[in-house]
Design a protein around this motif. Structure first.
Motif, PDB file in Angstrom:
ATOM      1  N   VAL A 112      10.287  39.253  44.667  1.00 42.41           N
ATOM      2  CA  VAL A 112      10.408  38.823  43.526  1.00 42.41           C
ATOM      3  C   VAL A 112      10.556  39.638  42.335  1.00 42.41           C
ATOM      4  O   VAL A 112      11.598  39.597  41.540  1.00 42.41           O
ATOM      5  CB  VAL A 112       9.527  37.670  42.994  1.00 42.41           C
ATOM      6  N   ILE A 113       9.908  40.504  42.077  1.00 44.71           N
ATOM      7  CA  ILE A 113      10.067  41.638  41.116  1.00 44.71           C
ATOM      8  C   ILE A 113      11.287  42.332  41.167  1.00 44.71           C
ATOM      9  O   ILE A 113      12.186  42.500  40.294  1.00 44.71           O
ATOM     10  CB  ILE A 113       8.728  42.378  40.975  1.00 44.71           C
ATOM     11  N   ILE A 114      11.444  42.864  42.587  1.00 42.49           N
ATOM     12  CA  ILE A 114      12.579  43.975  42.673  1.00 42.49           C
ATOM     13  C   ILE A 114      13.912  42.897  42.767  1.00 42.49           C
ATOM     14  O   ILE A 114      14.781  43.276  41.830  1.00 42.49           O
ATOM     15  CB  ILE A 114      12.601  44.653  43.946  1.00 42.49           C
ATOM     16  N   GLY A 115      14.037  41.891  43.070  1.00 43.49           N
ATOM     17  CA  GLY A 115      15.238  40.699  42.828  1.00 43.49           C
ATOM     18  C   GLY A 115      15.347  40.385  41.407  1.00 43.49           C
ATOM     19  O   GLY A 115      16.447  40.415  41.173  1.00 43.49           O
ATOM     20  N   GLY A 116      14.426  40.321  40.751  1.00 43.11           N
ATOM     21  CA  GLY A 116      14.532  39.864  39.231  1.00 43.11           C
ATOM     22  C   GLY A 116      14.862  41.117  38.453  1.00 43.11           C
ATOM     23  O   GLY A 116      15.921  40.762  37.737  1.00 43.11           O
TER      24      GLY A 116
END
Length: 143
Positions: A112-116
């Motif tokens: 989620v962090i990397i995609g965000g």
């Protein structure tokens, strides 16, 4: 100092600035390359020139976007272009986030962090290009 009004001299001045920028960039890349060979990638990224190089590259990219939008010959619907870009960014960010979360050693939070982060980093130039196209469309309708 007098302001230069002759277009030939202005163009020559811009060419000289471009040559100086190219030489400066090659020098920075040479120093960073030397650091990469001697100290590795971690040593290279610790060099303050790395930050200067990254900031310069980002600014050059945004300035290039501005001139490329002005150079577009066909009229592009800014809203349609924005929507298509948003859909593509969301798809790419989702796929990358999912693949990261499925990678061994990473959790769903990492995905989620990397995609965000990827979404935000891609969203900024898309919105900037949208604003440039809207401004150009407004200028063309006023004429």
């Amino acid at each position: 100092m007098k302001k230069i009004t002759d277009e030939r001299l202005i163009l020559l001045n811009l060419k000289n600035i471009r040559i100086a920028f190219i030489i400066q960039t090659l020098g920075v890349l040479g120093i960073l390359g030397y650091d990469a060979v001697k100290k590795g990638l971690e040593g290279m990224t610790e060099n303050p020139l790395w930050l200067v190089f990254i900031i310069t590259s980002v600014i050059l990219g945004y300035l290039s976007m501005s001139s490329s939008v002005d150079h577009e010959s066909e009229k592009i619907n800014p809203k349609k272009s924005l929507m298509i870009s948003l859909v593509v960014i969301i798809l790419i960010s989702t796929v990358v986030g999912f693949l990261v979360s499925r990678t061994e050693g990473f959790t769903m939070n990492n995905g989620v962090i990397i995609g965000g982060i990827l979404f935000i980093c891609a969203l900024i130039p898309v919105v900037y290009t949208y604003k440039l196209r809207v401004n150009r469309l407004d200028e063309n309708t006023e004429d």
